[in-house]
Design a protein around this motif. Structure first.
Motif, short mmCIF file in Angstrom:
data_model
loop_
_atom_site.label_atom_id
_atom_site.label_comp_id
_atom_site.label_asym_id
_atom_site.label_seq_id
_atom_site.Cartn_x
_atom_site.Cartn_y
_atom_site.Cartn_z
N THR A 139 8.16 1.71 -6.46
CA THR A 139 9.34 0.91 -6.84
C THR A 139 10.11 0.44 -5.61
OG1 THR A 139 10.64 2.93 -7.11
CG2 THR A 139 9.64 2.02 -9.10
N ARG A 140 10.07 1.22 -4.53
CA ARG A 140 10.80 0.87 -3.31
C ARG A 140 10.22 -0.41 -2.69
NH1 ARG A 140 11.64 5.60 1.18
NH2 ARG A 140 9.84 4.68 2.21
N LYS A 141 8.97 -0.74 -3.02
CA LYS A 141 8.37 -1.98 -2.53
C LYS A 141 8.36 -3.07 -3.61
CE LYS A 141 5.17 0.44 0.55
NZ LYS A 141 6.02 0.39 1.74
N ILE A 193 0.87 -1.19 0.00
CA ILE A 193 0.00 0.00 0.00
C ILE A 193 0.90 1.24 0.00
CG2 ILE A 193 -1.80 1.26 1.27
CD1 ILE A 193 -2.64 -1.34 2.59
N THR A 194 0.67 2.13 -0.97
CA THR A 194 1.57 3.29 -1.11
C THR A 194 0.80 4.62 -0.95
OG1 THR A 194 1.26 3.27 -3.51
CG2 THR A 194 3.15 2.05 -2.65
N PRO A 195 1.52 5.68 -0.56
CA PRO A 195 0.89 7.00 -0.36
C PRO A 195 0.96 7.84 -1.63
CG PRO A 195 3.13 7.09 0.41
CD PRO A 195 2.95 5.73 -0.20
N GLY A 212 2.64 5.25 4.79
CA GLY A 212 1.58 6.23 4.97
C GLY A 212 1.58 6.76 6.38
N SER A 213 0.42 7.19 6.84
CA SER A 213 0.36 7.84 8.15
C SER A 213 0.45 6.81 9.27
CB SER A 213 -0.94 8.62 8.27
OG SER A 213 -2.02 7.73 8.12
N THR A 214 0.92 7.27 10.43
CA THR A 214 1.04 6.37 11.58
C THR A 214 -0.34 5.86 12.00
OG1 THR A 214 3.09 7.39 12.30
CG2 THR A 214 1.80 6.28 14.00
N GLU A 239 3.01 17.96 15.60
CA GLU A 239 2.37 17.31 14.44
C GLU A 239 3.20 17.46 13.18
OE1 GLU A 239 -1.73 18.25 13.69
OE2 GLU A 239 -2.07 18.55 15.85
N GLU A 240 3.01 16.48 12.28
CA GLU A 240 3.67 16.55 10.98
C GLU A 240 2.99 17.68 10.18
OE1 GLU A 240 3.08 12.82 9.00
OE2 GLU A 240 5.10 12.84 8.19
N ILE A 241 3.76 18.69 9.74
CA ILE A 241 3.15 19.84 9.06
C ILE A 241 2.65 19.44 7.67
CG2 ILE A 241 3.49 22.23 8.26
CD1 ILE A 241 5.89 22.36 10.28
N GLU A 293 6.31 2.04 6.97
CA GLU A 293 7.06 3.29 6.79
C GLU A 293 6.07 4.40 7.10
OE1 GLU A 293 10.22 3.54 6.19
OE2 GLU A 293 10.74 1.52 5.52
N LEU A 294 6.16 4.99 8.28
CA LEU A 294 5.09 5.85 8.77
C LEU A 294 5.53 7.31 8.88
CD1 LEU A 294 3.80 3.29 11.44
CD2 LEU A 294 3.15 3.51 9.04
N GLY A 295 4.80 8.08 9.66
CA GLY A 295 5.01 9.52 9.70
C GLY A 295 6.31 9.93 10.39
N ALA A 304 -2.44 5.20 -3.66
CA ALA A 304 -3.39 6.13 -3.06
C ALA A 304 -4.42 6.55 -4.11
CB ALA A 304 -2.65 7.35 -2.54
N ALA A 305 -5.66 6.78 -3.67
CA ALA A 305 -6.73 7.16 -4.61
C ALA A 305 -6.42 8.51 -5.27
CB ALA A 305 -8.05 7.23 -3.86
N LEU A 306 -5.65 9.36 -4.59
CA LEU A 306 -5.37 10.69 -5.13
C LEU A 306 -4.38 10.63 -6.30
CD1 LEU A 306 -5.07 12.60 -1.73
CD2 LEU A 306 -6.82 12.99 -3.46
#
Ligand code: NAP
Length: 490
Positions: A168-170, A157-159, A238-240, A390-392, A260-262, A186-188
């Motif tokens: 490619t990293r996965k 699952i990628t962001p 993606g996000s934590t 917070e992550e900006i 691989e999280l925030g 990601a859907a976006l």
């Protein structure tokens, strides 16, 4: 407005799900819309997969696993190498596509093509270097053989923030190890993954080895895949918060997981730092990808003797930025991914200012179509401000000052995240102490970007589990087996 070149490229992007070697519409016929964040315009519709498509993708990955896992490593390596070459040939298409669906300036998208392509080259080289070992047990009564085996079908699952490189990293280490995969972008930003998948097909990908599902329903589509007992590995970037949910879902199947999280990266500038280098590093660490990187410097922690000078210089640089659509010449700051991201940056800035931070430049949303936020510098950010916690994920550079090394370390480690840190100092011993003292999986010592396909990328604490890239990256897709045989002389 998309130009005719852009329209031509978009028309060449496959718009289906890719299952068992075939592009096709979603089973329920639904589509999802992809938007250019610089204009707000819909640029393409692609298949909107349901759980039934997810199940079909799993079936295909499982069916292909026996033969792919037995395919000689050299052949797997050569497929990846051909894909690397095709990525170079189609670099301009990939770069433009990323800019269209995600917004970053073209020059940065070209940089991501280089970075993302390198995982294909690196893991084509690693595929043939998977090693076991052979030894005599200490008692002398047996021989110990340690072998490595592909873990099995994987779900990746990628962001949206690095649409090519996160894929490619996965995909590259999974294929190098002999695993088959289902990929969910990601859907976006699904277009880059689909375009890249066609590159793999053109490089000779056997049916079922890579399956791609684009969907607007990531939760309902993913849950049954993760619950499927044939799945052996879940790799997520993606996000934590989502990573924590997925870890729970992975528990019943005791899946191998890579998370691989925030991040909340500290960028520490000591009083003896080369300020020219520190300012250059700050521009990269903060504004690459318009601040939307897990590795983005989130907190600038600057010694009080140089804080004003550093602030003045970064403000000057930021004021020279040009904001606009990433396809236009000279643009350095593109749009954020969507309006929610703009609102988040704005709220974090407002909170910091209410608590006493000073705005040196920016701190404004931009009117008109597209999701833009002006590049911003804040100084004197006060403890307790949300922006330090917070992550900006936006172009906001927030500065706090410190008095001595212990205080710098205390502030830097005062976060539940631990992905990356940046340190600028001319003092070698101090730099070495920082390697020991900062609680992060990666560190840039007098540099503002650490990412490299040959390096083990990953975080400590809530920033994740596992490593991608480097020698370590392929290990995430391998199981270890130890076999004991009797002493052949006994
Ligand atoms: P996100 O919301 O967690 O989404 C990441 C991926 O997970 C997307 O494909 C998303 O699909 C999917 N997803 C969301 N909810 C899901 C669910 N319930 N089940 C299965 N999949 C689900 O994160 P993001 O906003 O895209 O990315 C930004 C975050 O990623 C930041 O926190 C950043 O630090 C982190 N990141 C980390 C690294 C790293 O290497 N450590 C690298 C890049 C980014 P949909 O979008 O379609 O819902």
């Amino acid at each position: 407005m998309t130009t005719s070149d852009e329209a031509d490229l978009l028309a060449r992007v496959p718009d289906g799900v890719f299952i068992g070697g075939r592009w096709r519409a979603a089973e329920n016929g639904r589509t999802l819309q992809v938007t250019d964040p610089a204009t707000g315009e819909v640029i393409k519709e692609v298949a909107d997969a349901s759980a039934a498509d997810g199940a079909a993708a799993m079936d295909a990955a499982c069916a292909a696993f026996p033969s792919w896992s037995r395919t000689p490593a050299r052949e797997r390596a050569e497929l990846l190498r051909r894909a690397f070459d095709l990525v170079q040939e189609r670099a301009e298409d990939l770069a433009l596509l990323m800019t269209l669906e995600m917004g970053k300036p073209l020059a940065e998208s070209r940089g991501e093509v280089t970075y993302g392509g390198e995982f294909l080259r690196w893991f084509s080289e690693e595929a043939v270097r998977v090693q076991g070992r052979y030894g005599v047990n200490p008692e002398g009564s047996g021989r110990m053989i340690v072998t490595k085996h592909p873990v099995g079908p994987c779900y990746l699952i990628t962001p949206w923030n690095f649409p090519l490189a996160m894929a490619t990293r996965k995909i590259a280490p999974a294929l190098a190890a002999g695993c088959t995969v289902v990929v969910k972008p990601a859907a976006l930003t699904p277009l880059t993954t689909s375009f890249f998948t066609q590159i793999l097909v053109d490089a000779g990908l056997p049916d079922g080895v890579v399956n791609v599902i684009t969907t607007s329903e990531s939760g309902p589509v993913s849950e049954p895949i993760i619950a499927d007992r044939r799945l052996r590995k879940l790799s997520f970037t993606g996000s934590t918060a989502v990573g924590q949910q997925l870890l729970k879902q992975a528990a019943p199947g005791v899946l191998r997981t890579s998370m691989e999280l925030g991040g909340n990266a500290p960028f520490v500038v000591f009083e003896d730092a080369d300020l020219d280098k520190a300012v250059d590093g700050a521009m990269l660490a903060k504004f690459r990808n318009i601040g939307q990187a897990c590795t983005a410097a989130n907190r600038f922690i600057v010694h009080r003797d140089v804080a004003e000078e550093f602030t003045r210089r970064v403000t000057e640089r930021v004021q020279s930025f040009t904001t606009g659509r990433g396809t236009e010449d000279g643009v350095t700051i593109g749009p954020l991914i969507d309006d929610r991201a703009v609102d988040k940056a704005d709220a974090l800035v407002s909170d910091a200012v209410e608590r006493g931070a000073e705005v040196r430049t920016g701190a404004r949303t931009v009117d008109g179509p597209g999701s833009f936020y002006e590049a911003t510098v804040l100084s004197d950010v006060q403890p307790g401000s949300d922006i330090l916690r917070e992550e900006i994920f936006g172009p906001v550079l927030a500065i706090v000052s410190f008095a001595d090394e212990d205080e710098a370390v205390r502030i830097a480690n005062d976060t539940e995240f631990g992905l990356v840190s940046y340190v600028f100092t001319r003092d070698l011993a101090r730099g070495q102490r920082m390697i020991d003292r900062l609680e992060t999986g990666m560190m840039g010592l007098n540099v503002g970007v650490v990412s490299n396909a040959a390096a083990p990328f990953g975080g400590w604490k809530l920033s994740g589990i596992g490593r991608e890239g480097g020698f370590e990256g392929i290990g995430e897709y391998l199981e270890t087996k130890y076999t004991l045989t009797p002493d052949p002389f006994g």
